[in-house]
Design a protein around this motif. Structure first.
Motif, PDB file in Angstrom:
ATOM      1  N   CYS A   1       0.867  -1.177   0.000  1.00  0.00           N
ATOM      2  CA  CYS A   1       0.000   0.000   0.000  1.00  0.00           C
ATOM      3  C   CYS A   1       0.904   1.227   0.000  1.00  0.00           C
TER       4      CYS A   1
ATOM      5  N   TRP B   1       0.521   3.965   1.129  1.00  0.00           N
ATOM      6  CA  TRP B   1       0.448   4.722   2.379  1.00  0.00           C
ATOM      7  C   TRP B   1       0.899   3.906   3.588  1.00  0.00           C
ATOM      8  N   CYS B   2       0.583   2.603   3.610  1.00  0.00           N
ATOM      9  CA  CYS B   2       0.801   1.790   4.812  1.00  0.00           C
ATOM     10  C   CYS B   2       1.997   0.858   4.709  1.00  0.00           C
TER      11      CYS B   2
ATOM     12  N   HIS C   1      -7.308  -0.178  -0.177  1.00  0.00           N
ATOM     13  CA  HIS C   1      -6.916  -0.813   1.086  1.00  0.00           C
ATOM     14  C   HIS C   1      -8.144  -0.799   2.004  1.00  0.00           C
TER      15      HIS C   1
ATOM     16  N   CYS D   1      -6.261   1.481   5.518  1.00  0.00           N
ATOM     17  CA  CYS D   1      -6.375   2.938   5.512  1.00  0.00           C
ATOM     18  C   CYS D   1      -7.527   3.425   4.639  1.00  0.00           C
TER      19      CYS D   1
HETATM   20 ZN   LIG Z   1      -3.111   1.504   3.339  1.00  0.00          ZN
END
Ligand SMILES: [Zn+2]
Lengths: 91, 1033
Positions: A6, A8-9, A59, A63
């Motif tokens: 991901c 972001w994660c 996701h 998130c």
């Molecule tokens: Zn994420």
């Protein structure tokens, strides 16, 4: 079950994500002036690629952010993931 | 005939003094098929049965032939037993893997009335009517023939019986991560774990057996000058002491999935005495492991030889015989014949001889080959007769072997010659070579290649850097499963693979020099010949042609498939591996053909005159051995199976006798019966009371989304079909959401709380879907829009107050004016209700005067109880979802998902008024003018009134214009909602009907499942208060 990066994660289990098909299909702005066929193309028709496929993922159980992934549909290898609005990486 | 009954100490004639894995001094009691026996500590059920002389343990699947224990491990095709009783009973457990415990109860399967006298054995007599392809041929016959055969097939098809009660045991799932997972704790697995562990990285070592050591438990090897079994124990102890290493025994790695996701089933209490099993906190643990690298050291599985009568009880794999002798201290029989095509069986002959058995070796290979074998020479010197160039032509004895018939092979090895000789024995130990256990490699999408020396498939050695599939699941094959059978080489291979997996070795090439083996020295037991020089003679000839006489050559013992079946498949053109497998059912049993697949391919290759790899390989799929459902489900059973959502008012609902229905994950009160009311009576009363006075509904489950930001109105304008730019603060508006196909997918009321701040409601079931929908557009299409969505469904508790007395009731507990002037329909006020801050929305889903009171969830129960109390003087009615459904249908309000099904546009619903075509765009707009969506003969939502007012049509009933004599009749549509309405005093229904909107007043007929027809009229779907006067109270 693979893992997906991901943007972001970081790297997470596939079970946290859902896939939403082909990426980089912009919603037309001139919907009124489109023919039925053109609009039908946008709504119904998607590539069925054997090999490198650009696709949308979210996701969903993480998130909740959307992103794009480049996946080889033959090997399931995801070579990269990137945020919406970012240019797709060259392969 | 010998009776090997055990005395109280577990000692029998066949029990030896000591074995590596058992304590012969400790007796363990168990019951098999109703008879009590004694085994010893460390026994498996199989070893204990053999020690007690029990040879017949089951009946075969198709022909009900007597079968015995064939192996000593997970590959067992025959000895499947029903373990335990009552709720704990478990079918199809392999007796070879069931650890014996005090109080164990097991039964044989697939036989009636008993294993010795089995009625189904009559199948044996009609075996020529059950050839390969029998099932397919049966299915292709006329349906009436299937009816005849079904009973017979169903009875024959069952293996064990599943438990009828709920599983009383607890299970758990466990997630784990590691740098190196080592699968298998035999010599190479232990070496790999040791070398990898030195890196300090996280290592998990798993082994399926009760004791680690693998082949070292029975093969008599010497490592670093000590017995292999002692070396193994020392390695395990050292590994357990390391903080970075997890050592897990009794744990079968069952599945190898993508990106090195590995599943394993650990048996925690299955081996304990019954009383302790019942108290165990966890029975089994299901591991889900993500490993950076996997070292697969899964060993190998011996192959049978395909000779006549090779399924008789007493025919066992050669290494299994050796395992029973050396590990379990059981001599399988006092007279044995070892039958082989390779050197690895000679150690079995020697061990059996030393344990006191009379042994004869029959070797398919010529005397030149046998005489050149060091292992054979040792065995001959020990006084064992070796019959080289010979074959077993048949077996005498059905339930138990009495003797074998041995004959010389002819020059071309396709027939027999010379005088038959009868040799007395009770066990035949066979070895047809070894198959590396490549199952996990195969599951990991690894490729296989055929090794001619071993006559077996091994993992393909070189993986190219462009092979994305292979690189996806990084793993290293080590030891016997890598085709390495020499003990020193296995240790070296393990050591080097461990280093490589942990990234400790710059040199990834495996070489078996002593330095790379971590300095471990090892030697095999005497006469332990390698599995080399394998003679590729796959079908051993007998006295008659294959399939022509009474002696059968079985290759798949579990599914009862014979070499003759492969011949038939070949004749009928089913020659590829996938056809062969499905046509004959080879390898499709619970053992997945662990002992049968390669030999089946070999026979087909022989018939086709081609090589084995040309016929193909079979793909092994997870799980390696069956896993009980309980372990897979883990802790997620009962209350944890599915999350249950309840509202803040739940305690009141429970205390007041609500009957609940499931709406998504929510528990919603369905109705509140009073006295001895049934559902119908309660719902009818609730509907009347709401319209006559006032009712309360817990509406907390409605989806709620808080929307804020500069561009919110513009966003709503795109999401909904109607106009949103001018909605003033304090005003509410109903909206429909369409997908881009133009189809309705959710509806609800959204309110402007303040400038750039909205409160959206969605259907209960659609809340998450709508939230996702909004986020999708905001994140992917309109990221520049400043709109922020927050799910607040759980934050607000909602009470809907409906009915002519709603205003009077609410005015008792709130401080805001409720009259039509100051608080009109479709408006919102911030207020205090029952002393707590509240948002009141004047919106209605019943058509009555109605207020929906939202309070922070923590006040929900208090406000609800205050409203119930305040309503007492108005005979307030608390109602559930069923009355809510009837009340809305009386007004013709739709429920998305009930009256719509994803194929319905707003126009189909007769809701043209909600589509604002002057807007430049909204989601789905363009689709509404597509040729198909705008055609006149679409299904449209209408009301339906039956001619007989008492008749309530079933939802889903189809409507026809003309009743034909019998179905099929062209349908004109179907009923979507149908109730008896106490307020309209008759049945009412809604339906989607072809061109329905222009057919009001026309007659249609409902065709019911029971054959009845019901005549009805198409009407407007508003059944009471057509002018909408009730809204004002
Ligand atoms: Zn994420």
């Amino acid at each position: 079950m693979f893992t997906i990066e991901c943007p972001w994660c970081g790297n997470r289990d596939q079970s946290e994500f859902t896939c939403h098909g082909e990426a980089h299909i912009a919603r037309p702005l001139n919907t009124e002036s489109m023919t039925d066929e053109q609009w039908g193309d946008y709504v119904f028709f998607r590539k069925n690629t054997k090999g490198i496929h650009y696709e949308r993922w979210v996701h969903a159980f993480g998130c909740r952010r959307w992103f794009n992934a480049v996946r080889n549909t033959v090997t399931d290898r995801i070579s990269s993931t990137y945020k919406p609005g970012e240019k797709p990486p060259a392969n | 005939m010998n009776q090997h009954l055990s005395d109280k100490s577990g000692k029998t004639e066949l029990r030896l003094a000591k074995g590596n894995g058992v304590d012969t001094g400790v007796a363990v009691s168990f019951t098999y098929d109703g008879v009590s026996y004694q085994g010893v500590k460390g026994d498996t059920l199989a070893s204990a049965l053999i020690a007690n002389g029990v040879r017949l343990v089951g009946r075969s699947f198709k022909y009900h032939r007597p079968r015995g224990i064939f192996t000593a491990g997970p590959e067992e095709p025959n000895a499947l037993v029903q373990l335990g009783e009552g709720a704990r009973t478990e079918p199809n457990t392999r007796a070879t893997q069931v650890e014996l415990f005090d109080g164990l109860v097991a039964h044989s399967q697939n036989c009636f009335p008993s294993v010795k006298y089995d009625i189904g054995a009559v199948n044996s007599l009609v075996s020529r009517f059950l050839p390969a392809g029998f099932y397919y041929k049966t299915f292709m016959w006329p349906a009436s023939m299937w009816m005849t055969y079904e009973k017979f097939i169903r009875r024959a098809a069952g293996l064990g019986k599943s438990p009828q009660q709920q599983d009383p045991d607890k299970y758990e799932q466990l997630h784990a991560h590691c740098e190196v997972l080592v699968v298998g704790a035999g010599p190479s697995g232990l070496a790999a774990a040791k070398s990898a562990a030195a890196s300090g990285k996280r290592i998990i070592l798993m082994d399926e057996q009760s004791e680690m050591g693998g082949s070292l438990l029975w093969n008599g090897a010497t490592i670093e000058g000590k017995p292999g079994v002692e070396w193994a124990r020392q390695q395990v102890a050292e590994l357990k002491a390391m903080p970075n290493v997890r050592v897990v025994a009794r744990c079968t790695v069952t599945s190898y999935l993508d990106h090195n996701f590995i599943a394993a089933a650990e048996r925690i209490s299955d081996h304990l005495p019954l009383s302790e099993q019942e108290r165990a906190p966890i029975r089994q643990r299901f591991w889900k492991i993500r490993a950076a690298q996997v070292v697969v050291a899964a060993g190998s599985i011996e192959r049978p030889l395909l000779f006549a009568d090779n399924d008789r009880p007493g025919v066992m794999l050669s290494a299994a015989v050796r395992t029973y002798i050396n590990r379990y201290a059981v001599l399988p029989a006092q007279e044995m014949v070892v039958f082989c095509n390779n050197d690895s069986a000679y150690a079995t002959a020697l061990d059996a001889k030393r344990a006191g058995a009379a042994v004869t070796v029959v070797d398919l290979r010529s005397s030149e080959v046998v005489n050149a074998s060091a292992a054979a020479t040792l065995v001959r010197d020990a006084g064992v007769e070796i019959l080289a160039g010979c074959a077993i032509a048949g077996i005498n004895g059905k339930q138990q072997i009495r003797s074998v018939i041995v004959q010389h092979l002819s020059g071309d090895k396709r027939s027999l010659s010379g005088e038959p000789r009868e040799i007395s024995c009770q066990v035949v130990a066979v070895s047809g070579g070894w198959n590396p256990t490549v199952h996990l490699h195969s599951q990991a999408r690894g490729k296989l290649e055929f090794n001619n020396d071993l006559q077996a498939f091994v993992a393909a050695g070189n993986v190219s850097a462009s092979d994305e599939i292979a690189l996806m699941n990084p793993h290293l094959m080590s030891g016997a499963c890598n085709g390495e059978f020499d003990i020193a080489a296995c240790l070296a291979d393990g050591w080097s693979k461990g280093l490589q997996a942990a990234g400790s070795s710059a040199d990834s090439s495996s070489d078996s020099s002593e330095a790379n083996a971590g300095g471990i020295t090892a030697s095999a037991a005497e006469a332990d010949g390698l599995c080399s020089k394998v003679a590729a003679l796959w079908t051993v000839p007998t006295t008659h042609e294959i399939g022509q006489g009474s002696r059968k050559h079985f290759h798949d013992l579990q599914n009862d498939v014979t070499v003759a079946d492969i011949h038939l498949a070949a004749r009928e053109g089913y020659q590829s591996v996938e056809h062969l497998k499905r046509y004959t059912t080879t390898g499709m049993g619970t053992d997945q053909g662990k002992t049968s697949n390669v030999v089946a391919l070999a026979v087909m290759a022989e018939l086709r005159g081609t090589g084995i790899p040309e016929v193909g390989t079979t793909t092994f799929r997870p799980p390696y051995t069956p896993v009980t459902f309980g372990a897979v489900a883990g802790q997620y059973t009962g209350e944890l199976f599915l999350q249950e959502r309840t509202t803040a008012m739940q305690p009141w609902h429970v205390a007041n006798g609500a009957v609940f229905e499931d709406v998504g994950d929510w528990k919603r009160p369905w109705y509140f019966p009073r006295g001895d009311e049934d559902m119908h009576a309660a719902v009818q009363r609730e509907c009347l009371m709401v319209r006559q006075s006032v009712g309360l509904l817990d509406a907390s489950t409605l989806g709620k989304i808080d929307i804020r930001g500069r561009d919110s109105a513009e966003f709503l304008n795109m999401i909904y079909t109607n106009a949103w730019l001018k909605l003033a603060p304090g005003k509410c508006r109903y909206g429909l959401m369409l997908n881009e196909h133009g189809m309705v997918f959710d509806d609800g009321v959204t309110t402007c709380i303040a400038p750039n701040h909205y409160h959206m409601t969605t259907t209960t079931g659609g809340a998450a879907r709508v939230m996702g929908w909004l986020e999708e557009w905001l994140q992917t299409e309109w990221p520049e829009k400043q709109v922020y969505c927050t799910s607040v469904t759980e934050q607000w508790a909602v009470t809907a107050v409906n009915g002519p007395n709603a205003r009077k009731l609410l005015s008792k507990v709130t401080d805001v004016p409720l009259d039509n002037e100051q608080f009109p329909h479709m408006s919102y006020m911030s207020a205090t209700v029952a002393g707590v801050p509240a948002r009141i929305f004047r919106i209605s889903f019943t058509g009555e005067l109605s207020y929906e009171i939202n309070v922070p969830a923590r006040y929900g129960l208090h406000v609800w109880e205050s409203l119930v109390e305040a309503g007492d003087e108005y005979d307030v009615c608390v109602y559930g979802t069923e009355a809510m459904h009837v009340l809305r249908a009386e007004k013709g309000f739709i429920i998305v998902g009930q009256d719509t099904d994803g194929t319905v546009t707003p126009y189909d619903l007769g809701m043209d008024w909600i589509v604002n075509n002057t807007k430049a765009d909204f989601l789905g707009k363009r689709s509404l003018s597509r040729s198909d969506t705008s055609k006149p003969d679409r299904r449209q939502l209408v009301g339906i009134l039956t001619d007989e007012p008492e008749t309530v049509l079933p939802e889903g009933a189809h409507l026809v214009s003309a009743v034909l004599e019998k179905p099929p009749m062209p349908t004109e549509g179907h009923i979507t909602s149908s109730y008896f309405s106490p307020n309209a005093e008759r049945s009412i229904a809604m339906a989607l009907v072809t061109r329905g909107l222009s057919r009001k007043g026309e007659k249609v007929t409902a065709q019911l499942m029971d054959g009845r027809t019901v005549s009805a009229t198409i009407v407007d779907p508003v059944f009471i208060d057509a002018k909408g006067e009730h809204l004002n109270g």
